[in-house]
Scaffold this active site. Structure first.
Site, mmCIF file in Angstrom:
data_model
loop_
_atom_site.group_PDB
_atom_site.id
_atom_site.type_symbol
_atom_site.label_atom_id
_atom_site.label_comp_id
_atom_site.label_asym_id
_atom_site.label_seq_id
_atom_site.Cartn_x
_atom_site.Cartn_y
_atom_site.Cartn_z
ATOM 1 N N LYS A 70 3.629 -2.999 3.695
ATOM 2 C CA LYS A 70 3.034 -2.404 2.486
ATOM 3 C C LYS A 70 3.942 -2.478 1.253
ATOM 4 O O LYS A 70 3.459 -2.654 0.136
ATOM 5 C CB LYS A 70 2.666 -0.943 2.752
ATOM 6 C CG LYS A 70 1.448 -0.778 3.658
ATOM 7 C CD LYS A 70 1.166 0.700 3.846
ATOM 8 C CE LYS A 70 -0.236 0.925 4.353
ATOM 9 N NZ LYS A 70 -0.632 2.334 4.248
ATOM 10 N N ASP A 107 -5.087 4.485 -0.324
ATOM 11 C CA ASP A 107 -4.885 5.595 0.619
ATOM 12 C C ASP A 107 -5.195 6.954 -0.024
ATOM 13 O O ASP A 107 -5.837 7.810 0.594
ATOM 14 C CB ASP A 107 -3.445 5.604 1.144
ATOM 15 C CG ASP A 107 -3.200 4.514 2.180
ATOM 16 O OD1 ASP A 107 -4.176 4.069 2.822
ATOM 17 O OD2 ASP A 107 -2.036 4.108 2.352
#
Ligand code: ATR
Length: 277
Positions: A70, A107
């Site tokens: 990420k 997210d």
């Protein structure tokens, strides 16, 4: 690209075998009757950039990225959304027609969208939030809670300097609380979030004293395996509204799917059972 070409997307991680994303996207593709494929890709860190750069030529329109890629995804991207920059990590990459890599982090969006759908009466502005943990997941939660209008966030982490670092990035609405006192910060919290890995299958339980929890507070756990953590079980027994972490996983996938395949999928009740199979 010829009009008949089927769009490809996928998820890159290492390992990737347990990812639920292929099942999730596959279900939406079928349900909406769209042409497309979503492929899991196990790629080691040293190969990540090379693989990523090869994907557009192979017909990929975008990918999700997960652990451990990420942060690298954010570094490699040409364009980065503000929320991905603030979180310091990307989970949704889109390959643009002019050859650029666009990075987003959904997210925090998924976290809030899940609470709004699962607990429609939840009002983030109604009082302070208490957040346990200061890792990557906590960054997404903090940024989205502040965006949603929480007046103040108490933040507690076993390793206090990590919580201090988040306070430095997110500002004075974040107050750091010592890990041994984490129970105290629950007393006037309207929203309580576990972002630690405690309570996850194979990990120890989260053992923060919950006696001070307000009845009616919203308590949510990012852990989704198991669905019912000790935190959620005890909070429910105390009369709190509880939301498990599976919905966040589902909702965070929506923006990528819409960007890549052109239709916004509905998060319907049936998907939970499909993912739990
Ligand atoms: P993620 O990206 O999922 O947030 P992470 O960055 O590894 O993963 O963070 C894990 C979080 O769980 C951290 O807040 C970590 O606390 P530390 O910063 O002190 O490591 C927390 N955590 C993991 N195991 C823990 C334990 N046994 N007790 C308390 N906190 C724990």
């Amino acid at each position: 690209m010829s009009a008949a070409k089927i769009p490809l997307a996928g998820v890159i991680g290492h390992p990737i075998a347990h990812s639920k994303s292929p099942r999730l996207h596959g279900h939406w593709l079928r349900k909406l009757g769209l042409a497309g494929h979503y492929v899991p890709m196990d790629v080691a860190p040293q190969d990540f950039e090379e693989v990523l750069r090869a994907l557009p030529k192979a017909g990929y329109v975008g990918v999700n990225v997960t652990v451990p890629h990420k942060e690298a995804a954010l570094r490699i991207a040409d364009d980065v959304t503000d929320r991905a920059a603030l979180i310091g990590a990307a989970n949704t990459l889109t390959f643009t027609a002019d050859g650029r890599i666009h990075a987003d982090n959904t997210d925090g969006y998924g976290f809030i969208a899940n609470l709004q759908q699962s607990a429609p009466e939840w009002d983030p502005a109604s009082g302070p939030a208490a957040v346990l943990g200061a890792g990557g997941a906590a960054r997404a939660v903090l940024s989205s809670l502040l965006d949603a209008g929480v007046p103040e966030i108490y933040l507690s982490n076993r390793t206090r300097p990590r919580a201090e670092a988040l306070r430095a990035d997110f500002g004075n609405k974040v107050k750091v609380v010592d890990w041994v006192q984490a129970g105290n910060m629950l007393e006037d919290a309207a929203t309580v979030v576990n972002t630690t890995s405690l309570g996850m299958m194979g990990h120890p339980e989260l053992r923060v004293p919950l006696d001070g929890l307000q009845k009616g507070a919203l308590v949510t756990d990012l852990v989704y395996n198991p669905l019912q953590t000790r935190l959620l079980r005890e909070a429910e027994d105390m009369g709190c509204v509880t939301v498990d972490g599976l919905g966040m996983l589902i909702h965070q996938a929506v923006p990528g799917f819409e960007r890549w395949f052109g239709q916004r999928p509905e998060v319907a009740a049936d998907i939970r059972a499909i993912l739990l199979r």
